[in-house]
Design an enzyme around this catalytic site. Structure first.
Site, short mmCIF file in Angstrom:
data_model
loop_
_atom_site.label_atom_id
_atom_site.label_comp_id
_atom_site.label_asym_id
_atom_site.label_seq_id
_atom_site.Cartn_x
_atom_site.Cartn_y
_atom_site.Cartn_z
N CYS A 144 0.43 -8.39 0.45
CA CYS A 144 1.75 -7.84 -0.05
C CYS A 144 1.64 -6.57 -0.03
CB CYS A 144 2.26 -8.28 -1.56
SG CYS A 144 2.17 -9.87 -2.09
C1 BEZ Z 1 -1.72 -11.28 -1.06
O1 BEZ Z 1 -0.52 -10.65 -1.20
O2 BEZ Z 1 -2.66 -10.76 -0.69
C2 BEZ Z 1 -1.74 -12.75 -1.97
C3 BEZ Z 1 -0.93 -12.76 -2.87
C4 BEZ Z 1 -1.04 -14.11 -3.68
C5 BEZ Z 1 -1.96 -15.01 -2.83
C6 BEZ Z 1 -2.94 -14.67 -2.06
C7 BEZ Z 1 -2.69 -13.50 -1.36
#
Ligand code: BEZ
Length: 211
Positions: free
Chosen positions: A45
């Site tokens: 994210c």
């Molecule tokens: C991420 O944004 O890295 C992420 C968020 C939730 C689960 C897996 C990855």
């Protein structure tokens, strides 16, 4: 039932990092992208929001307003933005909705309980100026989105809206486009003065009209 293409994008009022917004009012006459993030302070994210911030000029050129969402509270978003700005060498310059009660996430079907009952998946909604849903894409939490693809789709949608054309497989900005089947052959010269090719009666191409 999930939201489908052509549906009116549901309206809502929400707290965001740029203040309270009423979604339809905030969109005004612009195109819009509403996209969800599983959680603050997560690696994928963080890269996605940094990438979106760097592409703000591209979205503005296309008259597109961008708003992100995650189900974390506002103070968390503000702290996270500092990290995004630092690590992605940019400045987050679009609102992030603080949807801790999942109101907007539920309204748009961004929570897929068999993936996670607490976090949103990576949903994308492209919304036209008449507030209708033009595109939906859903990615899992583990896959970061391709924001160049979003720009490509917006270019295609805007060409269709303005010129009665469609775009073929793997089309990129600058390449020939397809004349909509509804356009009669006799109307082509006036509508597409750059010329056209008839590969088959149902497959007629023309140079990208807005260049
Ligand atoms: C991420 O944004 O890295 C992420 C968020 C939730 C689960 C897996 C990855």
């Amino acid at each position: 039932m999930s939201l489908q293409l052509g549906d009116l994008a549901p309206d809502f009022t929400a707290e965001t990092t740029s203040g309270t917004i009423n979604f339809h009012e905030w969109l005004g006459d612009s195109w819009g992208i509403l996209f969800s993030h599983p959680a603050d302070f997560t690696p994928v994210c963080t890269t996605e929001l940094g990438t979106t911030a760097k592409l703000q000029g591209e979205f503005e050129k296309r008259n597109v307003k961008v708003v992100a969402l995650s189900v974390d509270p506002l103070d968390s978003h503000h702290e996270w933005i500092k990290d995004i700005n630092e690590t992605q060498a940019t400045e987050v310059n679009f609102p992030i909705i603080a949807d801790s009660d999942q109101k907007v996430a539920q309204l748009y079907g961004m929570i897929h309980p068999n993936a996670s009952d607490k976090l949103t998946v990576r949903s994308v909604y492209v919304i036209g100026p008449e507030k209708k849903i033009k595109l939906t894409i859903t990615y899992p939490a583990s896959t970061g989105r391709n924001f160049n693809e979003l720009l490509r789709v917006i270019d295609s949608l805007q060409l269709t809206a303005n010129y009665s054309v469609a775009t073929p497989a793997n089309w990129q900005h600058g390449e020939d486009v397809v004349i909509a089947p509804a356009i009669k052959n006799e109307d082509i010269p006036a509508k597409f003065p750059k010329g056209h090719k008839e590969v088959k009666p149902y497959l007629r191409t023309t140079p990208q009209p807005n260049l």
